[in-house]
Motif scaffolding. Structure first.
Motif, mmCIF file in Angstrom:
data_model
loop_
_atom_site.group_PDB
_atom_site.id
_atom_site.type_symbol
_atom_site.label_atom_id
_atom_site.label_comp_id
_atom_site.label_asym_id
_atom_site.label_seq_id
_atom_site.Cartn_x
_atom_site.Cartn_y
_atom_site.Cartn_z
ATOM 1 N N LEU A 58 0.820 -1.205 0.000
ATOM 2 C CA LEU A 58 0.000 0.000 0.000
ATOM 3 C C LEU A 58 0.856 1.258 0.000
ATOM 4 N N HIS A 59 1.917 1.242 0.800
ATOM 5 C CA HIS A 59 2.797 2.412 0.894
ATOM 6 C C HIS A 59 3.438 2.732 -0.449
ATOM 7 N N ILE A 60 4.048 1.728 -1.099
ATOM 8 C CA ILE A 60 4.741 2.029 -2.346
ATOM 9 C C ILE A 60 3.757 2.341 -3.477
ATOM 10 N N ALA A 61 2.540 1.798 -3.404
ATOM 11 C CA ALA A 61 1.529 2.157 -4.397
ATOM 12 C C ALA A 61 1.194 3.647 -4.291
ATOM 13 N N CYS A 62 1.059 4.126 -3.067
ATOM 14 C CA CYS A 62 0.803 5.561 -2.862
ATOM 15 C C CYS A 62 1.995 6.397 -3.315
ATOM 16 N N MET A 63 3.201 5.931 -3.010
ATOM 17 C CA MET A 63 4.401 6.634 -3.455
ATOM 18 C C MET A 63 4.455 6.705 -4.978
ATOM 19 N N ALA A 64 4.116 5.610 -5.635
ATOM 20 C CA ALA A 64 4.166 5.571 -7.099
ATOM 21 C C ALA A 64 3.217 6.579 -7.725
ATOM 22 N N LEU A 65 2.121 6.856 -7.037
ATOM 23 C CA LEU A 65 1.136 7.830 -7.532
ATOM 24 C C LEU A 65 1.481 9.258 -7.136
ATOM 25 N N GLY A 66 2.593 9.428 -6.400
ATOM 26 C CA GLY A 66 3.026 10.764 -6.026
ATOM 27 C C GLY A 66 2.236 11.383 -4.895
ATOM 28 N N LEU A 67 1.584 10.563 -4.086
ATOM 29 C CA LEU A 67 0.814 11.082 -2.961
ATOM 30 C C LEU A 67 1.763 11.743 -1.970
ATOM 31 N N GLY A 68 1.396 12.943 -1.483
ATOM 32 C CA GLY A 68 2.302 13.636 -0.577
ATOM 33 C C GLY A 68 1.621 14.749 0.190
ATOM 34 N N GLN A 69 2.419 15.646 0.729
ATOM 35 C CA GLN A 69 1.926 16.762 1.523
ATOM 36 C C GLN A 69 0.860 17.536 0.741
ATOM 37 N N GLY A 70 -0.238 17.829 1.432
ATOM 38 C CA GLY A 70 -1.313 18.593 0.814
ATOM 39 C C GLY A 70 -2.334 17.761 0.075
ATOM 40 N N ASP A 71 -2.043 16.465 -0.118
ATOM 41 C CA ASP A 71 -2.979 15.582 -0.816
ATOM 42 C C ASP A 71 -3.882 14.865 0.183
ATOM 43 N N LEU A 73 -6.260 11.156 0.712
ATOM 44 C CA LEU A 73 -6.618 9.801 0.328
ATOM 45 C C LEU A 73 -7.919 9.453 1.032
ATOM 46 N N TRP A 74 -8.864 8.868 0.287
ATOM 47 C CA TRP A 74 -10.111 8.379 0.867
ATOM 48 C C TRP A 74 -10.115 6.859 0.814
ATOM 49 N N THR A 75 -10.732 6.251 1.812
ATOM 50 C CA THR A 75 -10.879 4.804 1.830
ATOM 51 C C THR A 75 -12.080 4.423 2.679
ATOM 52 N N SER A 76 -12.258 3.139 2.901
ATOM 53 C CA SER A 76 -13.370 2.640 3.714
ATOM 54 C C SER A 76 -12.994 2.633 5.183
ATOM 55 N N PRO A 77 -13.928 2.984 6.076
ATOM 56 C CA PRO A 77 -13.638 2.859 7.502
ATOM 57 C C PRO A 77 -13.641 1.414 7.993
ATOM 58 N N ILE A 78 -14.208 0.500 7.198
ATOM 59 C CA ILE A 78 -14.217 -0.918 7.579
ATOM 60 C C ILE A 78 -13.087 -1.620 6.842
ATOM 61 N N SER A 79 -11.927 -1.581 7.469
ATOM 62 C CA SER A 79 -10.729 -2.208 6.945
ATOM 63 C C SER A 79 -9.694 -2.223 8.055
ATOM 64 N N PHE A 80 -8.576 -2.881 7.794
ATOM 65 C CA PHE A 80 -7.444 -2.786 8.706
ATOM 66 C C PHE A 80 -6.822 -1.403 8.538
ATOM 67 N N SER A 83 -4.950 0.405 5.427
ATOM 68 C CA SER A 83 -5.592 0.982 4.243
ATOM 69 C C SER A 83 -5.612 2.500 4.273
ATOM 70 N N SER A 84 -5.527 3.080 5.458
ATOM 71 C CA SER A 84 -5.457 4.536 5.572
ATOM 72 C C SER A 84 -4.090 5.017 6.035
ATOM 73 N N ASN A 85 -3.401 4.213 6.845
ATOM 74 C CA ASN A 85 -2.070 4.604 7.311
ATOM 75 C C ASN A 85 -1.123 4.882 6.154
ATOM 76 N N CYS A 86 -1.321 4.192 5.040
ATOM 77 C CA CYS A 86 -0.432 4.376 3.893
ATOM 78 C C CYS A 86 -0.403 5.826 3.415
ATOM 79 N N ALA A 87 -1.512 6.529 3.576
ATOM 80 C CA ALA A 87 -1.528 7.955 3.215
ATOM 81 C C ALA A 87 -0.682 8.765 4.172
ATOM 82 N N LEU A 88 -0.797 8.470 5.455
ATOM 83 C CA LEU A 88 -0.063 9.218 6.471
ATOM 84 C C LEU A 88 1.439 9.004 6.320
ATOM 85 N N TYR A 89 1.849 7.804 5.913
ATOM 86 C CA TYR A 89 3.265 7.551 5.663
ATOM 87 C C TYR A 89 3.824 8.517 4.613
#
Length: 376
Positions: A58-71, A73-80, A83-89
């Motif tokens: 999940l982390h490297i997928a977000c990195m590959a998309l250039g996710l960063g400061q100011g961006d 990420l939305w996801t489902s609240p019913i998950s481990f 699924s959301s921590n990857c954005a914070l990384y």
């Protein structure tokens, strides 16, 4: 104790790992590329990058998309939480889209409404295939294309499942798909994960991000190579490599995946048949699901007593999941109870029953009989 999930390892799996130990490189050998190729071929995707966990994927997928400061990420609240921590990384911010109470996946109508009215739309949506049933990816992709939102499928539960005419993981309606090989998943590499994509650029970025940002590819280097020993770090990456031991186990397991999924589907159908007369809510029947877990819903005020009684009877039930936004860390980010009522209502009554390929019918009958007694 009958666990809620369990790996299925046979002598062929053991032999594959022992062969690496005795005869091959333990890391950076031939098994990881072979595993990546096998995964891509099985799922029908162009490329695969194997890593040491689904969280790393999940982390490297977000990195590959250039996710960063100011961006965002939305996801489902019913998950481990991964699924959301990857954005914070990546330094980005997180928000959630409530679930469909029937499918327990992201609600497409809620997503459409939120995208239409949001002051700040996400750069990335992580669509979680809860319990192994695919989200409505075609509808999600259509919506996200309209608002220029990249899509990652979190298929940590979904390997071996199907969507429309393809395998979950083919990434037909997403930029990338993430897999997990944790021991309770469809197949295991002990620990491990992967990113699948059809985009060569995203694949290259995932490869770099998972291996320190280092390359030996002359075409990617700055200047000329100095010799066969030469490498360059061209971006900041991480040591998320999968070892050849893990990959060998993964390859062996992948050859049995279809049989594992067939058995999981049989057991899920059997649960449906034997539990449909009880006062509880069953998961939606889905012949295309990978059936990673089987989650029932009881009345909220009876959940703890039922859970405790099942555990005391030797049934290793679990709960999937505590809504991410209710975790203390996420409350510190401003989330609170009531933000996503459908997710909270589902969680209040959720109990995960045992489901895995080696579960016997006698063990499943014990689960059913104990549940009948508890609910009575």
């Amino acid at each position: 104790m009958i666990p809620y999930g369990k790996h299925s390892v046979d002598q062929a799996d053991i032999d594959a790992v022992v062969d690496v130990l005795k005869n091959q490189f333990l890391t950076q050998g031939q098994q990881v590329p072979a595993f990546e190729s096998a995964l891509a071929n099985y799922c029908g995707a162009g490329f695969a990058t194997a890593v040491n966990s689904g969280t790393s994927a999940l982390h490297i997928a977000c990195m590959a998309l250039g996710l960063g400061q100011g961006d965002w990420l939305w996801t489902s609240p019913i998950s481990f939480v991964a699924s959301s921590n990857c954005a914070l990384y990546c330094g980005a911010q997180v928000d959630f889209v409530d679930i469909d109470p029937v499918t327990r996946n992201i609600c497409v109508e809620q997503l459409a409404s939120k995208l239409a009215t949001a002051e700040r739309r996400p750069k990335v949506l992580v669509a979680v295939h809860f319990a192994g049933s695919s989200c409505d990816m075609q509808a999600i992709k259509t919506l996200c294309e309209r608002y220029d939102v990249a899509v990652i499928e979190d298929a940590s539960h979904g390997l071996g499942g199907d969507y429309q005419q393809g395998k979950i993981g083919c990434s037909q309606f997403s930029d990338m798909t993430v897999l997990s090989f944790h021991p309770v998943k469809s197949i295991t590499s002990a620990e491990g994960g992967a990113v699948l994509t059809n985009d060569a650029q995203l694949y290259m970025r995932c490869q770099l991000a998972s291996k320190h940002g280092i390359t030996r590819d002359q075409q990617l280097m700055h200047g000329e190579s100095e010799g066969d020993w030469y490498y360059q770090q061209i971006v900041l990456g991480y040591n998320y490599r999968l070892s050849d031991l893990h990959a060998a186990l993964g390859i062996s397991q992948l050859s049995k995946l279809d049989n594992f999924i067939q058995r999981r589907r049989q057991l899920a159908a059997r649960y449906h048949q034997k539990l449909n007369h009880l006062p509880l809510t069953l998961p939606q029947p889905d012949e295309q699901s990978a059936w990673h877990i089987y989650v029932i819903e009881v009345e909220a005020d009876k959940r703890k007593a039922a859970f405790d009684a099942l555990r005391q009877a030797g049934i290793g039930v679990n709960v999937h999941y505590i809504p991410i936004h209710l975790q203390p860390f996420y409350r510190q980010l401003g989330f609170q109870a009531g933000d996503f009522p459908r997710a909270e209502h589902f969680y209040a009554g959720a109990i995960t029953l045992p489901l895995y390929a080696d579960l016997t019918e006698a063990e499943q009958d014990k689960v059913v009989e104990t549940l009948q007694r508890v609910l009575a």
